[in-house]
Design a protein around this motif. Structure first.
Motif, PDB file in Angstrom:
ATOM      1  N   GLN A 192      45.814 -13.548 -12.922  1.00 40.32           N
ATOM      2  CA  GLN A 192      45.834 -13.290 -11.490  1.00 40.32           C
ATOM      3  C   GLN A 192      46.722 -12.073 -11.203  1.00 40.32           C
ATOM      4  O   GLN A 192      47.922 -12.187 -10.993  1.00 40.32           O
ATOM      5  CB  GLN A 192      46.358 -14.524 -10.744  1.00 40.32           C
ATOM      6  N   MET A 193      46.090 -10.907 -11.224  1.00 34.81           N
ATOM      7  CA  MET A 193      46.817  -9.669 -10.949  1.00 34.81           C
ATOM      8  C   MET A 193      45.981  -8.808 -10.008  1.00 34.81           C
ATOM      9  O   MET A 193      44.759  -8.757 -10.131  1.00 34.81           O
ATOM     10  CB  MET A 193      47.093  -8.882 -12.245  1.00 34.81           C
ATOM     11  N   SER A 194      46.671  -8.158  -9.095  1.00 36.15           N
ATOM     12  CA  SER A 194      45.972  -7.248  -8.187  1.00 36.15           C
ATOM     13  C   SER A 194      45.631  -5.957  -8.936  1.00 36.15           C
ATOM     14  O   SER A 194      46.140  -5.700 -10.034  1.00 36.15           O
ATOM     15  CB  SER A 194      46.861  -6.929  -6.981  1.00 36.15           C
ATOM     16  N   GLU A 195      44.753  -5.150  -8.309  1.00 32.74           N
ATOM     17  CA  GLU A 195      44.413  -3.857  -8.899  1.00 32.74           C
ATOM     18  C   GLU A 195      45.670  -3.000  -9.085  1.00 32.74           C
ATOM     19  O   GLU A 195      45.817  -2.291 -10.088  1.00 32.74           O
ATOM     20  CB  GLU A 195      43.407  -3.122  -8.011  1.00 32.74           C
ATOM     21  N   LYS A 196      46.576  -3.094  -8.126  1.00 30.23           N
ATOM     22  CA  LYS A 196      47.814  -2.327  -8.195  1.00 30.23           C
ATOM     23  C   LYS A 196      48.670  -2.790  -9.366  1.00 30.23           C
ATOM     24  O   LYS A 196      49.245  -1.961 -10.096  1.00 30.23           O
ATOM     25  CB  LYS A 196      48.590  -2.479  -6.876  1.00 30.23           C
ATOM     26  N   GLU A 197      48.757  -4.099  -9.566  1.00 29.15           N
ATOM     27  CA  GLU A 197      49.550  -4.634 -10.681  1.00 29.15           C
ATOM     28  C   GLU A 197      48.934  -4.265 -12.023  1.00 29.15           C
ATOM     29  O   GLU A 197      49.652  -3.964 -12.985  1.00 29.15           O
ATOM     30  CB  GLU A 197      49.676  -6.158 -10.547  1.00 29.15           C
ATOM     31  N   ILE A 198      47.613  -4.295 -12.097  1.00 34.23           N
ATOM     32  CA  ILE A 198      46.926  -3.881 -13.330  1.00 34.23           C
ATOM     33  C   ILE A 198      47.238  -2.417 -13.626  1.00 34.23           C
ATOM     34  O   ILE A 198      47.500  -2.034 -14.769  1.00 34.23           O
ATOM     35  CB  ILE A 198      45.409  -4.109 -13.219  1.00 34.23           C
ATOM     36  N   ASP A 199      47.219  -1.606 -12.564  1.00 34.36           N
ATOM     37  CA  ASP A 199      47.538  -0.188 -12.729  1.00 34.36           C
ATOM     38  C   ASP A 199      48.973  -0.010 -13.221  1.00 34.36           C
ATOM     39  O   ASP A 199      49.250   0.849 -14.055  1.00 34.36           O
ATOM     40  CB  ASP A 199      47.337   0.546 -11.399  1.00 34.36           C
ATOM     41  N   HIS A 200      49.892  -0.834 -12.709  1.00 38.69           N
ATOM     42  CA  HIS A 200      51.290  -0.763 -13.149  1.00 38.69           C
ATOM     43  C   HIS A 200      51.421  -1.113 -14.631  1.00 38.69           C
ATOM     44  O   HIS A 200      52.157  -0.444 -15.369  1.00 38.69           O
ATOM     45  CB  HIS A 200      52.153  -1.712 -12.311  1.00 38.69           C
ATOM     46  N   ASN A 224      39.629  -8.861 -16.465  1.00 33.90           N
ATOM     47  CA  ASN A 224      38.858  -9.942 -15.838  1.00 33.90           C
ATOM     48  C   ASN A 224      38.612 -11.073 -16.828  1.00 33.90           C
ATOM     49  O   ASN A 224      38.672 -12.255 -16.468  1.00 33.90           O
ATOM     50  CB  ASN A 224      37.522  -9.405 -15.314  1.00 33.90           C
ATOM     51  N   ARG A 259      39.298  -2.891 -16.782  1.00 31.25           N
ATOM     52  CA  ARG A 259      39.100  -3.917 -15.751  1.00 31.25           C
ATOM     53  C   ARG A 259      38.270  -5.074 -16.298  1.00 31.25           C
ATOM     54  O   ARG A 259      38.541  -6.243 -15.999  1.00 31.25           O
ATOM     55  CB  ARG A 259      38.421  -3.308 -14.523  1.00 31.25           C
TER      56      ARG A 259
END
Length: 265
Positions: free
Chosen positions: A125-133, A120, A116
């Motif tokens: 610009q990515m959501s937590e969900k997108e980062i997880d993907h 950062n 994370r």
């Protein structure tokens, strides 16, 4: 307890209309539903992962098509790629230096908190969900966190999808070197991706390996083995992610890093 009382109690418990029997059936149904839920979850997870991978594969394929349209070809033969392997290795060492900066506890893995922090810094610009993907997409061995080879794939994909600002934010001092190695690795993949769909096929490898007319034809078992080494999920196609893992292995940096870890105290 008198025998006839015990018999009455047994009859009461077994009686289908009794509250106890009803309770037992409810517990049994609840247990069955939980088991079904667990089984469904096990089934859904691979489906969800495949859907995420397909979506990211499509985004990568579109970025590769755009790149192929806007850039001249860097490589014109397999030999020209082979000749760059020492340079690839040097560039991968530069990425290893960046990896070590984010691997704050020096355990060879960037954990979720460190990842994370890295994302950062990239200011993507990515959501937590997108980062997880993205994390799941780059995770080749299903281990926790991001290992070095997966970090190379992660950065290269971010570079392809979001441009050179990514490498500048990762390391301003190393950005030019990182841009160069990522350009070379992506262009090497495009050399083999004849259809430009982000999926390398065995026939593409065979054709490219035998394009140089002044050389003997490469035996089919050699091209078959080469493709097998790249096709990590054995689906008959090689995407950019799989190609990058293979290039790291062929450059020899992963074995060099493993030897270094074995010799460390």
């Amino acid at each position: 307890m008198p025998l006839h009382h015990a018999g009455c109690l047994a009859h009461f418990i077994s009686d289908a209309s009794s509250p106890v029997a009803h309770s037992r059936r409810s517990i049994s149904r609840l247990s069955h539903l939980r088991q079904m839920g667990a089984a469904a979850s096990i089934c859904v997870e691979p489906i969800k992962r495949r859907r995420v991978e397909k979506e990211l594969d499509n985004k990568v394929a579109e970025a590769l098509r755009e790149r192929a349209r806007s850039r001249q070809r860097t490589f014109r033969s397999v030999n020209s790629i082979t000749m760059r392997l020492p340079r690839f290795k040097e560039g991968l060492r530069d990425i290893k230096d960046v990896f070590d900066q984010y691997d704050e506890d020096s355990n060879g893995t960037i954990d979720n908190e460190e990842l994370r922090s890295c994302m950062n810094k990239l200011q993507i610009q990515m959501s937590e969900k997108e980062i997880d993907h993205v994390h799941r997409y780059c995770d080749i061995d299903s281990r926790n966190g991001i290992q070095f080879q997966e970090f190379v794939v992660l950065l290269c994909l971010m570079y392809l999808l979001f441009g050179p600002d990514v490498t500048r934010r990762v390391s301003e001092f190393e950005s030019a070197k990182l841009n160069y190695i990522f350009d070379e690795l992506i262009d090497a993949f495009l050399f083999f991706d004849k259809d430009g769909d982000g999926k390398m096929k065995r026939k593409d490898v065979t054709k490219r390996m035998n394009e140089a007319s002044h050389q003997e034809r490469t035996p089919s078992h050699i091209t078959a083995q080469l493709f097998k080494e790249m096709d990590l999920d054995r689906n008959g196609k090689v995407n950019l992610k799989e190609f990058l893992f293979s290039m790291i292995r062929w450059a020899g940096l992963d074995t060099e890093d493993e030897a270094s870890n074995e010799n460390s105290p």
